[in-house]
Design an enzyme around this catalytic site. Structure first.
Site, PDB file in Angstrom:
ATOM      1  N   SER A 236       0.839  -1.192   0.000  1.00  0.00           N
ATOM      2  CA  SER A 236       0.000   0.000   0.000  1.00  0.00           C
ATOM      3  C   SER A 236       0.880   1.251   0.000  1.00  0.00           C
ATOM      4  O   SER A 236       1.703   1.429  -0.884  1.00  0.00           O
ATOM      5  CB  SER A 236      -0.959  -0.039   1.195  1.00  0.00           C
ATOM      6  OG  SER A 236      -1.959   0.939   1.090  1.00  0.00           O
ATOM      7  N   ASP A 362      -9.874  -3.229  -6.439  1.00  0.00           N
ATOM      8  CA  ASP A 362      -9.410  -2.529  -5.239  1.00  0.00           C
ATOM      9  C   ASP A 362      -9.969  -1.110  -5.203  1.00  0.00           C
ATOM     10  O   ASP A 362      -9.647  -0.288  -6.060  1.00  0.00           O
ATOM     11  CB  ASP A 362      -7.884  -2.496  -5.241  1.00  0.00           C
ATOM     12  CG  ASP A 362      -7.275  -1.887  -3.981  1.00  0.00           C
ATOM     13  OD1 ASP A 362      -8.025  -1.339  -3.145  1.00  0.00           O
ATOM     14  OD2 ASP A 362      -6.038  -1.963  -3.829  1.00  0.00           O
ATOM     15  N   HIS A 391      -8.174  -4.767  -1.373  1.00  0.00           N
ATOM     16  CA  HIS A 391      -6.975  -4.046  -0.950  1.00  0.00           C
ATOM     17  C   HIS A 391      -6.268  -4.856   0.132  1.00  0.00           C
ATOM     18  O   HIS A 391      -6.787  -5.024   1.238  1.00  0.00           O
ATOM     19  CB  HIS A 391      -7.354  -2.665  -0.415  1.00  0.00           C
ATOM     20  CG  HIS A 391      -6.171  -1.793  -0.112  1.00  0.00           C
ATOM     21  ND1 HIS A 391      -5.386  -1.247  -1.113  1.00  0.00           N
ATOM     22  CD2 HIS A 391      -5.625  -1.390   1.065  1.00  0.00           C
ATOM     23  CE1 HIS A 391      -4.427  -0.527  -0.554  1.00  0.00           C
ATOM     24  NE2 HIS A 391      -4.535  -0.610   0.755  1.00  0.00           N
TER      25      HIS A 391
END
Length: 427
Positions: A236, A362, A391
């Site tokens: 991320s 996502d 995600h």
């Protein structure tokens, strides 16, 4: 591929499809037997009910196999990199079967932290100084007891970067550390300033655009183990930071390769997606509160430079960044910060092999913002895109307590880099 390889792949795929159909037939038959023996329906229409259950089950299985379970897209800028990945990372060519009862993106994202186990790993913490007088917390897992790489000085090292509010204690980080340990590698997790329990020594935290702390960490790791091969993995925001660093340093980085997961390629598009009503309720509000809690915990030192009460009134990540992050790092506007933080703009400058895993569903990183065309123009970059996964989700199996699809990608790519890196140099 050669014709022999194509035939082998065809035979393997055909065998897998036959096995899959056999499993579907077996599952349907077992369901029928179970219902006949265990479910006692005394109503006259019980046969109709049984047929409905079997029909629904068969229809769902067909829908899942035709629309949910899909092979990922592998997009590369060079055939040699593609061949390297297909040779040593078979996961990139295999169908990804999301957990059949929670394949939806938001469900995968929400459930992973709660449903996946947290493997036990042994950390050794180290605080290192930064040029501005602050310090950074590193958590080492040395794998000293693993006999695969007994010489400490040359044991391969994987540097791991967690997400926006993550630390070395997150389940997705623990799984990567455990995978590294199994392979005999040393790992070190880079905790951003102020998130893992240590106090801030200066009024500064972190952001996706500023790579100074990452540069300090990489330099420290390299000086500590100068003979050890080094690569990095980012998740991320950690992956965004890593790509921004690679775009900045080019060939000057000591990293041999990198792998990133669920990164936001275009921060403008990410914030637009996260501000949609449902996504704001499920994700944006929570993450904003996490960021504010961290700021409030370090209030004594931060309030010397920032209006903390104003920061704590932010309702979205965008407002938080506008009132705090962009100001801290000297940006005139939040647009300037978001432009600098967006990795898609740095993609062309990356000069080491990088594998990037994203799910097309996502909500943190919308599919239309993934730079597929730019990736095709850089021979060092490979995008691996799954249809589902959410995600940092990528759950698979009936009850996904342990390794996920993402963990398998991490393990195979890391092992390929460290054990076949001479071939990787030719990509």
């Amino acid at each position: 591929m050669s014709s022999a390889s194509d035939w082998s792949l065809f035979v393997t795929s055909s065998t897998a499809m036959i096995d899959l159909r056999h499993n579907v037939n077996t599952l349907t038959r077992d369901l029928r037997v179970y219902l006949e023996n265990q479910v006692k329906i005394n109503l006259p229409g019980s046969g109709v009910g049984l047929s409905l259950v079997l029909g629904f089950g068969a229809a769902y299985i067909c829908y899942y196999l035709n629309s949910i379970a899909k092979k990922p897209q592998l997009i590369t800028g060079a055939e040699t990199l593609s061949q390297f990945l297909q040779r040593y990372c078979p996961v990139v060519t295999e169908t990804y079967y999301p957990t059949f009862w929670c394949w939806e993106a938001r469900v995968q994202t929400l459930l992973r932290p709660f449903i996946t186990a947290k493997p036990w790993v042994k950390y050794k913490n180290e605080l290192i100084k930064t040029p501005d007088g602050g310090h950074i917390s590193l958590d080492w897992n040395d794998s000293d007891e693993n006999a695969l790489y007994p010489i400490s000085a040359t044991r391969p090292i994987i540097l791991i970067l967690p997400g926006l509010t993550g630390t070395s204690k997150e389940s997705y980080i623990l799984h990567m550390v455990k995978q590294s340990e199994i392979l005999g590698y040393r790992s070190v997790t880079f905790n951003n300033r102020g998130v893992s329990g240590e106090e801030l020594l200066t009024p500064r935290t972190y952001c996706a655009a500023n790579t100074e702390d990452l540069e300090t960490v990489i330099s420290h790791v390299q000086k500590t183990f100068p003979q050890a091969p080094l690569m990095a993995a980012g998740v991320s925001m950690g992956g965004m930071l890593l790509l921004n660093y690679l775009g900045k340093t080019g060939q000057q980085t000591p990293l041999k390769a990198a792998v990133v997961f669920s990164i936001g390629w275009n921060v403008f598009e990410c914030t637009i997606s996260l501000e949609k009503p449902l996504n704001w309720i499920l994700f944006n509000y929570y993450l904003t509160n996490c960021l504010q809690s961290s700021v409030n915990r370090h209030r004594p030192i931060l309030e010397k430079s920032f209006d903390i009460d104003y920061v704590l009134k932010a309702k979205t990540i965008r407002e938080f960044d506008e009132r705090f992050t962009s100001v801290m790092f000297g940006y005139q506007t939040i647009a300037d910060y978001y432009r600098d933080a967006s990795p898609y703009l740095k993609l062309k400058s990356i000069e080491i092999p990088v594998l990037c895993l994203n799910a097309l569903d996502d909500v943190f990183s919308p599919s239309h913002a993934i730079p597929m065309q730019s990736a095709k123009q850089n021979p060092n970059v490979a995008l691996l895109l799954t249809a589902h996964g959410g995600h940092i989700g990528f759950l698979e199996g009936i009850f996904p307590r342990w390794a996920t699809y993402m963990d398998r990608v991490f393990k195979q790519f890391t092992q390929a880099v460290f054990e076949h890196r001479d071939e990787l140099k030719n990509t």
